[in-house]
Design an enzyme around this catalytic site. Structure first.
Site, mmCIF file in Angstrom:
data_model
loop_
_atom_site.group_PDB
_atom_site.id
_atom_site.type_symbol
_atom_site.label_atom_id
_atom_site.label_comp_id
_atom_site.label_asym_id
_atom_site.label_seq_id
_atom_site.Cartn_x
_atom_site.Cartn_y
_atom_site.Cartn_z
ATOM 1 N N SER A 1 0.860 -1.192 0.000
ATOM 2 C CA SER A 1 0.000 0.000 0.000
ATOM 3 C C SER A 1 0.891 1.236 0.000
ATOM 4 C CB SER A 1 -0.879 0.014 1.256
ATOM 5 O OG SER A 1 -0.116 0.424 2.379
ATOM 6 N N ASP A 2 0.302 2.401 -0.210
ATOM 7 C CA ASP A 2 1.054 3.619 0.048
ATOM 8 C C ASP A 2 0.927 3.941 1.545
ATOM 9 O OD1 ASP A 2 2.630 5.835 -0.186
ATOM 10 O OD2 ASP A 2 1.568 6.692 -1.888
ATOM 11 N N TYR A 3 1.625 4.966 1.961
ATOM 12 C CA TYR A 3 1.710 5.364 3.374
ATOM 13 C C TYR A 3 0.304 5.520 3.982
ATOM 14 C CZ TYR A 3 4.474 7.693 7.091
ATOM 15 O OH TYR A 3 5.118 8.028 8.251
#
Ligand code: BGC
Length: 755
Positions: free
Chosen positions: A281-283
């Site tokens: 995932s992204d942050y």
């Protein structure tokens, strides 16, 4: 048939697809068989101990305890062999199964040797250079213990309001795909078990660059036909090049955020593209689905796992809720096992099970990081990224014995040379323009005055200065600063003004609605021109700017993006003509913000604008032209090139056949130089509306003064294809027009028929 069914049944009951079954790695499978549910979930957790750039509100807590408890699969934001060793020791010595950690980082345009921002590097149209800079980035990052890179960012961006346009290759899927592949090759090399290669991550899947209004993290809504033809190709190209991991984007697609989008992460990525790496995932993008309105942390974490997401960056939703979701039947153990398998397979690819310390070698940083060889490549890469936008009266190149007034807030500055997303670089090590000019032209008399602040807007300065003093507002009054600059200008042969955006005026969370040069600097430019001295503007920015006023002035303009650690030397090399600029824009420069989105491959309307004069009921603006200020592919040289004798080897071809187009190119000017020969294709009639033209080939050619070369570009069968309404990749019979020339407005034309 019976045998086949039996085989399928066995696979079904063991929860395997035939594809996955072929790829099983015994070492990983043995490990998986020993793992508890908690240990598997632990591998899906990616943390940052806070040493890096926190791009969200959350920073990981109690990281050491979590590693020791087997609750962490990887870390990012940590660097140096010593620190990595401490963390790897926790994983290898203190956990039951001794599974090593992955160490990630954002090495976007170089590690400590910072290259120009990616949008600048792309303007070199030099794939060998792109691969080389990625290779060097991998050598340096791995020397510091990092084995997983969150790059390349390949999001197509056609909206320069979006600050992250700086981080990618620009607007074009064909060029973007070539760059994506070159970078993946550079990072991953040919053997991922070598200590100087690393896992690459293509990001951010998908469509992140199309966020509405150019506002970062915003919603995206797009037809499938547009996605497949215009936005997805670079991600797919990276997958085809064997990229090891993929990062999801923050935006939603068809109403479901990428991190929870099953169509995207399973149907497209796994089933259609055959991707066999892992998806991160992204942050905190899993948690952010709560704000998107899709439920609580448990619900969004289950949604993400069900969609096909393997690793959860920072948010710890997987860690804290998946067990409960399993008990409640909301996810299956097979899904958790499969995600864990993919992460273990990545560790296996790196050879970490054989040697968890493969990337941890305290002797490497001193010899591998920021050495002279790497700095030389940074200097060359920067020079190759520059785009000559205008050369009034051939002010450039400058003679090396002139009296030069060097003015502008970016001309004696280190804090803005590296550009956005360079958290591993050190601004203090960058070469200011002033120093570069002095060292390349020691016989010139060079005097400096700041002349203006980057901006006088203290509110803007506060927002931009999060990573350091990017906009420094001088204690002197604007009038006093201007006077000092004008006195210098009046006493010089030529003025070089270094102006533009501060580093953090583009990049993540740096969207702008006004893309002009800040007013403080505009005033300076006007006043300098009014002195009557020859003026060369060196323009820095992380995006296309709207500069109709400056372009109309009697000045030369060299666009240098944010040039990286060797900024000053590279700018001097080009200003003094040691290198003849050859960069070409990879994103259209609009006249004004109202034209956005604007890109060269737009479609025709049923009512095309007339070129000569305005006509009612045609596709026009009342107050601006349709044409951009500067087209895609544009860039001048100190020399001139002449195109002639365009020819094609066949008037007609059948499906599956190639066609070769040849043109003669002559350097008719006074300098040796390079030209990027660009080929654009127009599919005249097809079942869905075609773009007016699309880049389908290019070659960068070096020609000595007076030299001619014949340049051939071959169109392969796939270059004629597009995704139709059924999303089948097809080429349809009919006429194709081919344009070859110096930019996307090329007019030299041949055509052929596909039978
Ligand atoms: C960015 C990613 C980056 C991540 C980790 C996010 O905010 O969108 O591109 O890789 O942070 O630093």
């Amino acid at each position: 048939m019976r045998k086949f069914n039996l085989f399928v049944a066995v696979l079904f009951f063991t929860g395997l697809s035939s594809l996955q079954a072929q790829e099983r790695i015994p070492q990983v499978e043995e490990l998986l068989a020993k793992m508890t549910l908690e240990e598997k979930i632990g591998q899906l957790n990616l943390l940052t101990p806070g040493g890096g750039v926190a791009t969200g509100a959350v920073v990981s807590q109690n990281v050491e305890a979590k590693i020791k408890a087997g609750q962490v699969g990887g870390l990012f934001g940590v660097a140096s062999p010593e620190k990595m060793k401490v963390a790897q020791d926790f994983a290898v010595n203190d956990t039951r199964l001794k599974i090593p950690l992955l160490f990630g980082s954002d090495v976007i345009h170089g590690y400590k040797t910072t290259f120009p921002i990616p949008l600048g590097l792309a303007a070199s149209w030099d794939m060998a250079l792109m691969e080389k800079t990625a290779r060097i980035a991998a050598i340096e990052a791995t020397a510091d213990g990092i084995n997983w890179n969150f790059s390349p960012m390949v999001d197509i961006a056609r909206d320069p309001r979006w600050g992250r346009i700086a981080e990618g290759a620009g607007e074009d899927p064909y060029l973007g795909s070539a760059i994506a592949q070159a970078m993946v090759k550079g990072y991953q090399g040919t053997d991922l078990t070598l200590a100087n290669t690393m896992l690459a991550t293509v990001k951010h899947i998908a469509l992140y660059g199309a966020s509405e209004g150019g506002r970062d993290y915003n919603s995206v809504d797009m037809s499938k036909v547009k996605m497949y033809n215009e936005y997805l190709p670079p991600y797919k190209a990276a997958v085809d090049a064997g990229v090891a991991s993929i990062m999801t984007s923050f935006n939603d697609i068809d109403g479901v955020p990428a991190s929870g989008n099953k169509w995207l992460l399973t149907d497209l990525l796994r089933e259609q593209w055959g991707f066999d790496g892992f998806v991160v995932s992204d942050y905190t993008s899993v948690n952010e689905m709560i704000a998107h309105g899709l439920g609580d942390l448990q619900a969004v974490s289950a949604l993400a796992l069900n969609a096909g997401l393997d690793m959860d960056m920072v948010g710890e939703g997987f860690l804290t809720t998946l067990k409960k979701s399993l008990e409640e039947g909301k996810v299956t153990e097979d899904q958790i096992t499969q995600a864990c398998r993919r992460i273990l397979e990545a560790k296996h690819k790196l050879g970490l099970f054989n040697d968890p310390y493969r990337y941890i070698d305290a002797s490497r940083p001193a010899k591998d990081i920021l050495n002279d060889e790497h700095r030389n490549v940074a200097r060359e890469a920067a020079a190759r990224s520059f785009v000559l936008l205008k050369n009034h009266n051939n002010i450039l190149p400058l003679k090396k014995n002139l009296k030069i007034a060097l003015v502008g807030p970016l001309s004696n500055n280190k804090n803005n040379m590296l550009g956005t997303w360079a958290p591993t670089g050190n601004p203090d090590l960058s070469v200011p323009i002033l120093d570069g000019l002095k060292s390349v032209a020691p016989k010139a008399t060079i005097k400096y005055a700041k002349g203006a602040n980057i901006s006088n807007d203290s509110e803007l300065a506060k927002k931009v200065n999060v990573f350091g003093p990017r906009i420094e507002i001088d204690e002197r009054s604007p009038e006093e600063m201007l006077k000092e600059a004008l006195d210098l200008a009046n006493d010089s042969d030529v003025v070089v003004a270094v102006v533009g955006e501060a580093t953090e005026m583009s990049g993540e969370a740096a969207s702008r609605t006004d893309l002009s040069i800040p007013e403080s600097q505009k005033k300076l430019i006007r006043a300098l021109v009014a002195t009557g001295k020859p003026v060369a503007l060196v323009l820095m920015s992380g995006r296309p700017l709207t500069i109709p006023e400056e372009l109309a002035l009697p000045v030369s303009i060299l666009q240098v993006w944010h040039p990286g650690v060797e900024a000053g030397n590279a700018v001097a090399d080009v200003l003094f003509g040691d290198y003849n600029p050859a960069g070409k824009l990879t994103a259209t420069w609009p006249v004004n913000v109202g034209q956005i989105p604007i890109y060269y491959s737009m479609k025709n309307t049923g009512r095309p604008a007339t070129t000569e004069s305005f006509q009612k009921f045609q596709s026009n603006y009342l107050d601006a032209p349709n044409a951009p200020l500067l087209p895609f592919g544009y860039g001048l040289s100190y020399t001139q090139f002449e195109y002639s004798d365009l020819s094609i080897d066949k008037a007609g071809i059948g499906q599956g056949e190639s066609v070769t187009i040849t043109v003669s190119l002559k350097n008719t000017g006074n300098y040796d130089g390079e030209e990027v020969v660009q080929l654009y294709l127009r599919d005249v009639v097809r079942s869905i509306t075609p773009p007016m033209r699309e880049l389908k080939g290019f070659k960068k050619v070096f020609l000595k003064q007076g030299e001619s070369k014949s340049v051939s570009i071959t169109l392969a069968p796939d270059d004629l294809k597009f995704y139709n309404s059924q999303l089948d990749f097809v080429s349809e019979p009919g006429e194709f027009e081919v344009y070859i020339g110096t930019d996307s407005n090329a007019t030299e034309k041949v055509s052929f028929i596909l039978n």
